[in-house]
Write an enzyme that holds these catalytic residues in place. Structure first.
Site, PDB file in Angstrom:
ATOM      1  N   SER A  46       0.829  -1.209   0.000  1.00  0.00           N
ATOM      2  CA  SER A  46       0.000   0.000   0.000  1.00  0.00           C
ATOM      3  C   SER A  46       0.861   1.257   0.000  1.00  0.00           C
ATOM      4  O   SER A  46       1.918   1.299   0.638  1.00  0.00           O
ATOM      5  CB  SER A  46      -0.882  -0.006   1.249  1.00  0.00           C
ATOM      6  N   TYR A  64      -2.146   5.072  -4.073  1.00  0.00           N
ATOM      7  CA  TYR A  64      -3.132   6.105  -3.785  1.00  0.00           C
ATOM      8  C   TYR A  64      -2.622   7.308  -4.563  1.00  0.00           C
ATOM      9  O   TYR A  64      -1.559   7.839  -4.275  1.00  0.00           O
ATOM     10  CB  TYR A  64      -3.234   6.386  -2.280  1.00  0.00           C
ATOM     11  N   THR A 116      -5.865   2.199  -6.684  1.00  0.00           N
ATOM     12  CA  THR A 116      -7.112   2.104  -5.925  1.00  0.00           C
ATOM     13  C   THR A 116      -7.966   3.341  -6.182  1.00  0.00           C
ATOM     14  O   THR A 116      -7.532   4.470  -5.955  1.00  0.00           O
ATOM     15  CB  THR A 116      -6.807   1.928  -4.429  1.00  0.00           C
ATOM     16  N   LYS A 135      -8.358  -0.972  -9.014  1.00  0.00           N
ATOM     17  CA  LYS A 135      -8.979  -1.643  -7.862  1.00  0.00           C
ATOM     18  C   LYS A 135     -10.182  -0.839  -7.368  1.00  0.00           C
ATOM     19  O   LYS A 135     -10.087   0.370  -7.181  1.00  0.00           O
ATOM     20  CB  LYS A 135      -7.952  -1.788  -6.729  1.00  0.00           C
ATOM     21  N   HIS A 157     -13.653  -2.627  -1.205  1.00  0.00           N
ATOM     22  CA  HIS A 157     -12.722  -2.232  -0.142  1.00  0.00           C
ATOM     23  C   HIS A 157     -13.106  -2.883   1.199  1.00  0.00           C
ATOM     24  O   HIS A 157     -12.953  -2.294   2.266  1.00  0.00           O
ATOM     25  CB  HIS A 157     -12.704  -0.705   0.001  1.00  0.00           C
TER      26      HIS A 157
HETATM   27  C1  FNR Z   1      -7.529  -1.987   3.579  1.00  0.00           C
HETATM   28  N1  FNR Z   1      -7.641  -1.895   2.189  1.00  0.00           N
HETATM   29  C2  FNR Z   1      -6.784  -1.087   1.487  1.00  0.00           C
HETATM   30  N2  FNR Z   1      -6.839  -1.047   0.127  1.00  0.00           N
HETATM   31  C3  FNR Z   1      -5.967  -0.285  -0.579  1.00  0.00           C
HETATM   32  O1  FNR Z   1      -6.031  -0.275  -1.807  1.00  0.00           O
HETATM   33  N3  FNR Z   1      -4.996   0.427   0.073  1.00  0.00           N
HETATM   34  C4  FNR Z   1      -4.887   0.447   1.417  1.00  0.00           C
HETATM   35  O2  FNR Z   1      -4.010   1.098   1.976  1.00  0.00           O
HETATM   36  C5  FNR Z   1      -5.816  -0.313   2.166  1.00  0.00           C
HETATM   37  N4  FNR Z   1      -5.764  -0.326   3.533  1.00  0.00           N
HETATM   38  C6  FNR Z   1      -6.588  -1.168   4.244  1.00  0.00           C
HETATM   39  C7  FNR Z   1      -6.445  -1.239   5.625  1.00  0.00           C
HETATM   40  C8  FNR Z   1      -7.210  -2.161   6.350  1.00  0.00           C
HETATM   41  C9  FNR Z   1      -7.004  -2.251   7.823  1.00  0.00           C
HETATM   42  C10 FNR Z   1      -8.121  -3.004   5.671  1.00  0.00           C
HETATM   43  C11 FNR Z   1      -8.922  -4.029   6.428  1.00  0.00           C
HETATM   44  C12 FNR Z   1      -8.287  -2.907   4.317  1.00  0.00           C
HETATM   45  C13 FNR Z   1      -8.626  -2.740   1.472  1.00  0.00           C
HETATM   46  C14 FNR Z   1      -8.022  -4.089   1.100  1.00  0.00           C
HETATM   47  O3  FNR Z   1      -7.049  -3.958   0.098  1.00  0.00           O
HETATM   48  C15 FNR Z   1      -9.100  -5.059   0.570  1.00  0.00           C
HETATM   49  O4  FNR Z   1      -9.801  -4.460  -0.487  1.00  0.00           O
HETATM   50  C16 FNR Z   1     -10.086  -5.474   1.659  1.00  0.00           C
HETATM   51  O5  FNR Z   1      -9.434  -5.728   2.885  1.00  0.00           O
HETATM   52  C17 FNR Z   1     -10.849  -6.733   1.219  1.00  0.00           C
HETATM   53  O6  FNR Z   1     -11.872  -7.023   2.101  1.00  0.00           O
HETATM   54  P1  FNR Z   1     -11.773  -8.131   3.276  1.00  0.00           P
HETATM   55  O7  FNR Z   1     -11.234  -9.386   2.677  1.00  0.00           O
HETATM   56  O8  FNR Z   1     -10.869  -7.550   4.313  1.00  0.00           O
HETATM   57  O9  FNR Z   1     -13.177  -8.238   3.720  1.00  0.00           O
END
Ligand code: FNR
Length: 379
Positions: free
Chosen positions: A119, A144, A170, A252, A276
């Site tokens: 990330s 990002y 994303t 994404k 997400h």
């Molecule tokens: C995320 N996700 C996320 N996505 C992204 O593109 N950049 C990021 O920095 C983050 N940070 C992030 C932090 C935390 C604590 C979580 C739980 C999630 C989203 C992540 O990539 C993904 O899309 C989701 O976690 C998928 O859903 P489930 O499997 O956690 O339900």
């Protein structure tokens, strides 16, 4: 068998093989701020629940007397063959659950040969994480997308120069959502300086600051916020990325067929069908419910990846059957990280893959290539 044989010697697995029980164990040891930052979602949590309910509506229909021995989970993504159809989703600020954070995740992914997607909101720099992954560790970079093109190009250069070969952009988090769990705890890791290692170490970003980061961290954080957060880019801006990134680009956060078609028209290589993990819009459509239509529309033009709600190997089986080439694991591996650092992440990924492998075999299939919607039924 590894687990049962250890059991014969009186040794239990160090962590639960069930993601729900693992989360409960972790909850007892984490502070509420970090726990809820990971566990929480947008609003009332309706999207997160919908993600899970969507998986529950699909049921696997097994076939008997098939020779499903010699199973093979290998999966090709963007011209490279990986051992299994999974990658570790980009999750920012991982040091809030374990001091090794993204370094541990990168090491675990490298040991298993699956891609770790770093990330932009990482708590370690992309150079440190690349070193932890080692020369062979497959690594993708999640952007990002800043509103300063020179900072954007600097991040892309650093990523490419450090061996990140696939860019994941994303789209759904151009501003932070209404997340009552974090609001009630008044807990935002970024404002504590966690999760900004990549922008704060960036030479172009640093050149924008009136005073060095080391002298005035708060001013740097306040300058970062509007650069990364608050307004969305638009489709006409994608050529900037296409022209400045040689490898595959994956968008994404796609949830609508028309957006998937636009991604293909814009020369993208893949998409992640995702909401997400329900963290952005409350009451949104379940990500899994959007997958079959999107896969049918663009599956021959784009590599379709999926995340949001996967908790078991059977869930992976269902997402692959509904059109995903591979899935991203999210919260489950973060619970592994919190429980045991690198070892905990490896445990979770290996457990999910073992269950996927068993499910595939018990349902009568040798490889993910044999899966399509006809292997499922709806409740
Ligand atoms: C995320 N996700 C996320 N996505 C992204 O593109 N950049 C990021 O920095 C983050 N940070 C992030 C932090 C935390 C604590 C979580 C739980 C999630 C989203 C992540 O990539 C993904 O899309 C989701 O976690 C998928 O859903 P489930 O499997 O956690 O339900």
């Amino acid at each position: 068998y590894e687990i049962y044989l250890n059991g014969l010697a009186g040794q239990l697995p160090p962590y639960s093989t069930d993601v729900g029980r693992l989360e409960q164990a972790v909850r007892e040891k984490l502070d509420p701020g970090p726990y809820w930052y990971v566990a929480g979602s947008a609003g009332t949590g309706a999207t997160d629940r919908a993600n899970r309910e969507a998986f529950d509506r699909w049921r696997i229909v097994p076939r008997m007397l098939c020779d499903a021995s010699g199973r093979d989970l290998r999966t090709e993504l963007f011209g490279r063959t990986y051992p299994a159809p999974v990658a570790l989703a980009p999750v920012g600020v991982q040091s809030i659950v374990h001091p090794d954070g993204e370094l541990a995740t990168a090491r675990a992914a490298a040991a298993l040969g699956v891609p770790a997607i770093l990330s932009t909101a990482s708590s370690h720099t992309l150079e440190e994480v690349a070193e932890a992954a080692g020369p062979e560790g497959p690594r993708w970079f999640q952007l990002y997308w800043p509103h300063d093109d020179e900072v954007t190009l600097s991040l892309l250069d650093r990523a490419a120069g450090n061996g990140y070969d696939t860019l994941v952009v994303t789209l759904d988090t151009w501003t932070l959502a209404w997340r009552p769990n974090d609001l009630d705890q008044a807990y935002l890791p970024f404002l504590r300086g966690t999760g900004l290692a990549i922008p704060l170490s960036d030479p172009v970003f640093r050149s924008r600051l009136a005073r060095p980061v080391e002298e005035d961290l708060n001013a740097a954080i306040m300058q970062w916020a509007p650069m990364f957060n608050g307004r969305s880019h638009t489709w006409d801006r994608l050529p900037l990325l296409r022209d400045n990134w040689d490898g595959p680009i994956v968008l994404k956060g796609i949830q609508h067929v028309d957006d998937a078609l636009r991604a293909a028209d814009a020369g993208m290589d893949g998409i992640v069908v995702s909401n997400h993990g329900g963290r952005q819009i409350d009451g949104a459509v379940a990500a899994l419910d959007t997958l079959p239509g999107i896969a049918a529309a663009v599956g021959d033009r784009l590599t379709v990846l999926f995340d949001s709600g996967i908790r078991t190997g059977a869930d992976i089986f269902k997402a692959l059957s509904l059109g995903a080439r591979a899935v991203l694991l999210g919260r489950p591996y973060v619970w592994g990280l919190a429980a045991g650092g690198e070892d905990g992440v490896r445990h979770v990924v290996r457990s999910l893959l073992a269950e996927l492998d068993l499910t595939l075999g018990l349902a009568g299939h040798r490889s993910p290539a044999g899966l399509d919607p006809s292997v499922l039924s709806t409740r």
